[in-house]
Design a protein around this motif. Structure first.
Motif, short mmCIF file in Angstrom:
data_model
loop_
_atom_site.label_atom_id
_atom_site.label_comp_id
_atom_site.label_asym_id
_atom_site.label_seq_id
_atom_site.Cartn_x
_atom_site.Cartn_y
_atom_site.Cartn_z
N TYR A 174 1.13 -0.98 -0.12
CA TYR A 174 0.11 0.35 0.45
C TYR A 174 1.29 1.44 0.15
CZ TYR A 174 -3.65 3.13 1.22
OH TYR A 174 -4.11 4.77 1.34
N PRO A 175 0.33 2.54 -0.75
CA PRO A 175 -0.75 2.64 -1.54
C PRO A 175 -0.49 1.57 -3.35
CG PRO A 175 0.58 4.35 -1.56
CD PRO A 175 1.03 3.53 -0.71
N HIS A 176 -2.07 1.13 -3.30
CA HIS A 176 -2.11 0.53 -4.27
C HIS A 176 -2.12 2.09 -5.21
CE1 HIS A 176 -3.43 -2.91 -1.77
NE2 HIS A 176 -2.27 -2.26 -1.67
N THR A 177 -1.07 2.27 -5.72
CA THR A 177 -0.95 3.61 -6.69
C THR A 177 -1.44 3.54 -8.26
OG1 THR A 177 0.28 5.37 -5.54
CG2 THR A 177 -0.27 5.32 -7.42
N LEU A 178 -0.99 2.55 -8.83
CA LEU A 178 -0.87 2.07 -9.87
C LEU A 178 -1.97 0.74 -9.81
CD1 LEU A 178 2.08 2.36 -11.00
CD2 LEU A 178 0.72 4.12 -11.45
N ILE A 179 -2.90 0.48 -10.44
CA ILE A 179 -3.97 -0.20 -10.89
C ILE A 179 -3.99 -0.70 -12.19
CG2 ILE A 179 -5.19 -0.11 -8.97
CD1 ILE A 179 -7.30 1.15 -10.23
N PRO A 180 -3.66 -2.56 -12.85
CA PRO A 180 -4.51 -2.71 -13.67
C PRO A 180 -5.68 -2.08 -14.94
CG PRO A 180 -4.74 -4.32 -12.58
CD PRO A 180 -4.34 -3.32 -11.62
N PHE A 181 -5.59 -2.40 -15.52
CA PHE A 181 -6.40 -1.61 -17.33
C PHE A 181 -8.21 -2.76 -16.72
CE2 PHE A 181 -9.69 -2.53 -20.62
CZ PHE A 181 -9.84 -1.36 -20.92
N GLN A 182 -7.99 -4.02 -16.50
CA GLN A 182 -9.20 -4.30 -15.67
C GLN A 182 -9.92 -3.73 -14.60
OE1 GLN A 182 -11.36 -6.27 -17.58
NE2 GLN A 182 -10.38 -6.61 -19.41
N MET A 183 -8.72 -3.14 -12.97
CA MET A 183 -9.68 -3.26 -11.78
C MET A 183 -9.96 -1.37 -12.18
SD MET A 183 -9.03 -3.65 -8.60
CE MET A 183 -8.03 -4.44 -7.71
N LYS A 184 -8.91 -0.44 -13.12
CA LYS A 184 -9.80 0.34 -13.46
C LYS A 184 -10.94 0.66 -13.85
CE LYS A 184 -8.77 5.33 -14.34
NZ LYS A 184 -7.97 6.44 -15.21
N PHE A 185 -10.72 -0.41 -14.72
CA PHE A 185 -12.33 -0.02 -15.95
C PHE A 185 -13.35 0.09 -15.41
CE2 PHE A 185 -14.02 -1.55 -19.65
CZ PHE A 185 -15.64 -0.68 -19.70
N PHE A 186 -13.33 -1.40 -14.25
CA PHE A 186 -14.34 -1.98 -13.44
C PHE A 186 -14.83 -0.71 -12.39
CE2 PHE A 186 -15.64 -4.09 -8.52
CZ PHE A 186 -16.53 -4.68 -9.18
N TYR A 187 -14.22 -0.03 -11.58
CA TYR A 187 -13.93 0.58 -10.96
C TYR A 187 -14.98 1.90 -11.26
CZ TYR A 187 -12.47 -0.76 -6.28
OH TYR A 187 -12.49 -1.46 -4.98
N ILE A 188 -14.79 2.49 -12.84
CA ILE A 188 -15.17 3.05 -13.81
C ILE A 188 -16.92 2.69 -13.74
CG2 ILE A 188 -15.28 4.53 -15.46
CD1 ILE A 188 -13.04 5.80 -14.12
N LEU A 189 -17.18 1.18 -14.33
CA LEU A 189 -17.88 1.22 -14.40
C LEU A 189 -19.24 1.00 -13.49
CD1 LEU A 189 -18.06 -1.58 -17.04
CD2 LEU A 189 -18.33 0.70 -17.29
N GLN A 190 -18.17 0.52 -11.87
CA GLN A 190 -19.89 0.81 -10.79
C GLN A 190 -19.95 2.38 -10.35
OE1 GLN A 190 -20.46 -2.99 -9.17
NE2 GLN A 190 -19.35 -3.04 -10.50
N LEU A 231 -8.72 7.09 -1.84
CA LEU A 231 -8.17 6.05 -1.00
C LEU A 231 -6.91 5.10 -0.87
CD1 LEU A 231 -10.21 7.10 1.93
CD2 LEU A 231 -9.24 8.50 1.14
N LYS A 232 -6.97 4.67 -2.78
CA LYS A 232 -6.00 3.46 -2.36
C LYS A 232 -6.10 2.03 -2.29
CE LYS A 232 -3.95 7.29 -5.15
NZ LYS A 232 -4.00 7.31 -6.58
N LEU A 233 -7.76 1.95 -2.43
CA LEU A 233 -8.24 0.92 -0.98
C LEU A 233 -9.08 -0.06 -2.16
CD1 LEU A 233 -9.36 2.20 2.17
CD2 LEU A 233 -7.36 0.37 2.01
N THR A 234 -8.28 -0.23 -3.36
CA THR A 234 -8.83 -0.82 -4.72
C THR A 234 -8.99 -2.37 -4.26
OG1 THR A 234 -6.86 -0.72 -5.61
CG2 THR A 234 -8.85 0.74 -6.22
N HIS A 235 -7.73 -3.20 -3.90
CA HIS A 235 -7.73 -4.40 -3.75
C HIS A 235 -9.09 -5.20 -2.57
CE1 HIS A 235 -3.43 -4.77 -5.13
NE2 HIS A 235 -4.17 -4.66 -5.59
N LEU A 236 -8.71 -4.65 -1.16
CA LEU A 236 -9.95 -4.43 -0.27
C LEU A 236 -10.91 -4.16 -0.94
CD1 LEU A 236 -10.94 -5.33 2.43
CD2 LEU A 236 -10.48 -2.66 3.18
N GLY A 237 -12.06 -3.04 -1.54
CA GLY A 237 -12.92 -2.21 -2.27
C GLY A 237 -13.71 -3.80 -3.06
N LEU A 238 -12.74 -4.39 -3.77
CA LEU A 238 -13.12 -4.91 -4.89
C LEU A 238 -13.55 -6.71 -4.06
CD1 LEU A 238 -13.16 -5.79 -7.86
CD2 LEU A 238 -10.95 -6.69 -7.82
N VAL A 239 -12.94 -6.89 -3.50
CA VAL A 239 -13.16 -8.13 -2.15
C VAL A 239 -14.00 -8.33 -1.91
CG1 VAL A 239 -12.30 -9.97 -0.83
CG2 VAL A 239 -11.07 -9.50 -1.91
#
Length: 392
Positions: A174-190, A231-239
């Motif tokens: 942490y912080p998970h500043t850089l995330i893969p394409f699929q992760m960012k696209f997932f959050y954008i669509l959510q 807040l760069k908590l994309t890993h926990l948020g996805l789970v």
């Protein structure tokens, strides 16, 4: 572009009824403007901000010990434009699902109707849907489709990124500043989907007494999803999202089957058990992440440039927010189950009495009109409640 049902009435252009009836076509035209902008050089630079993901960073092959370069992403103010475009797409898809999948296909499957030319109005009369129950059916139809899509997509990201096999990845690095394409696209669509729910309150003609409840419901989703993203908590948020969406999908698909046959209760029983387990697992993962993983990290200084928000005040605030959300959902769940129990208990004595009267052949005319053998069918139920008998 979504095709709307033909109506005998032609409301004035740009009137309230015109916008509601043709909102999918209007929004489709708006989305096409951005897509057409990609075709011309002088508009492509502006249109690409809305259509494609921004803030990509290319990592050379030498940095990741791979033969191919990898593109990772971070967030910025331009993401709002991308969210807006996909919000328009969500409105279009919502209209398509409601007009064709929910109203025609799902009802056709649930009732095993083989006549392909049977109209929705005839199906609705056959199902005896009230206006409230009809609204709940549409809501469950489109939400179950969204939850299923999000669960499958989110699970594929968890597997591909090895988040399931390695739980420490929730807080490691942490912080998970850089995330893969699929992760960012997932959050954008959510975010786009839940933002689209606000104009849908207008398009679906939501009742005034239900608007506040819907705004709170939508706001909770946006607050937690945007919080995890910023807040760069994309890993926990996805789970936590995949876990929550799976339980919600089970509830709404069970409610669809319940609308087709009110004797169907098994899905709700399974949902009740998994709902409680999901709340407990959410709390456990949150406490482990904030109370164990991030609390032991070496760098615990607030730094906006690097995106490090791992300080005590932020950890306590985020954990408290998650706990309050889980407590709120449990409170609603307990009240719902208590209401079901009271209605079931109050209906049992009346049911026994009516069956006794029916056995003697003294069924009244009112009872014969309302049901079979004195049992009144519940047409307005929107939840798995036991049917209440009407007393004279």
């Amino acid at each position: 572009m979504a095709i709307r049902k033909k109506s005998n009435k032609n409301p004035p252009v740009l009137s309230h009824e015109f916008i509601v009836q043709n909102h999918a076509d209007i929004v489709s035209c708006m989305a096409m403007i951005f897509l057409l902008g990609l075709m011309f050089e002088f508009t492509a630079k502006a249109a690409v901000i809305f259509v494609t993901l921004q803030y990509n960073v290319t990592i050379p092959a030498t940095d990741v010990q791979s033969a191919e370069t990898i593109s990772l992403y971070h967030y910025g103010i331009k993401d709002l434009a991308t969210i807006f475009f996909y919000m328009l797409v969500a409105i279009i898809i919502h209209a398509i699902i409601q007009e064709y999948t929910v109203k025609s296909k799902l009802l056709h499957i649930l009732q095993h109707i083989n006549n392909n030319e049977l109209s929705f109005q005839k199906i609705n009369r056959k199902m005896h849907f009230s206006k409230t129950k009809h609204s709940k059916f549409n809501e469950s139809g489109q939400l179950s489709a969204f939850y299923l899509f999000s669960c499958v997509w989110g699970t594929s990201i968890l597997v591909s990124e090895n988040y399931i096999s390695d739980p420490t990845s929730l807080w490691r690095d942490y912080p998970h500043t850089l995330i893969p394409f699929q992760m960012k696209f997932f959050y954008i669509l959510q975010l786009a989907y839940w933002f689209h729910a606000f104009p849908e309150l207008y398009f679906q003609k939501t009742k005034k007494e239900d608007i506040f409840r819907q705004i709170v419901y939508i706001g909770l989703y946006l607050f937690h999803i945007a919080g995890a993203y910023l807040l760069k908590l994309t890993h926990l948020g996805l789970v936590l999202l995949v876990l929550h969406y799976f339980v919600e999908f089970l509830f709404h698909i069970s409610r669809l089957f319940y609308f087709s046959d009110e004797r169907y209760q098994k899905g709700f029983s399974l949902w009740a058990v998994l709902f409680v387990l999901a709340r407990l697992l959410t709390l456990i993962l949150s406490v482990l992440t904030f109370g164990f993983g991030l609390a032991r990290a070496e760098d615990q200084q607030l730094n906006f440039s690097t995106g490090n928000f791992n300080i005590l005040a932020v950890r306590i605030s985020v954990l408290a927010s998650i706990c309050m959300a889980q407590a709120f959902m449990m409170w609603k769940f307990i009240n719902f189950q208590l209401r079901r129990w009271r209605e079931h208990s109050s209906s049992q004595p009346q049911s026994v009495k009516k069956k006794f009267v029916t056995a003697k052949g003294k069924t009244s005319r009112k009872e014969r009109e309302n049901g079979i053998n004195g049992t009144v069918t519940s047409n307005g139920a929107d939840s798995p409640r036991s049917r209440k008998d009407k007393s004279s």
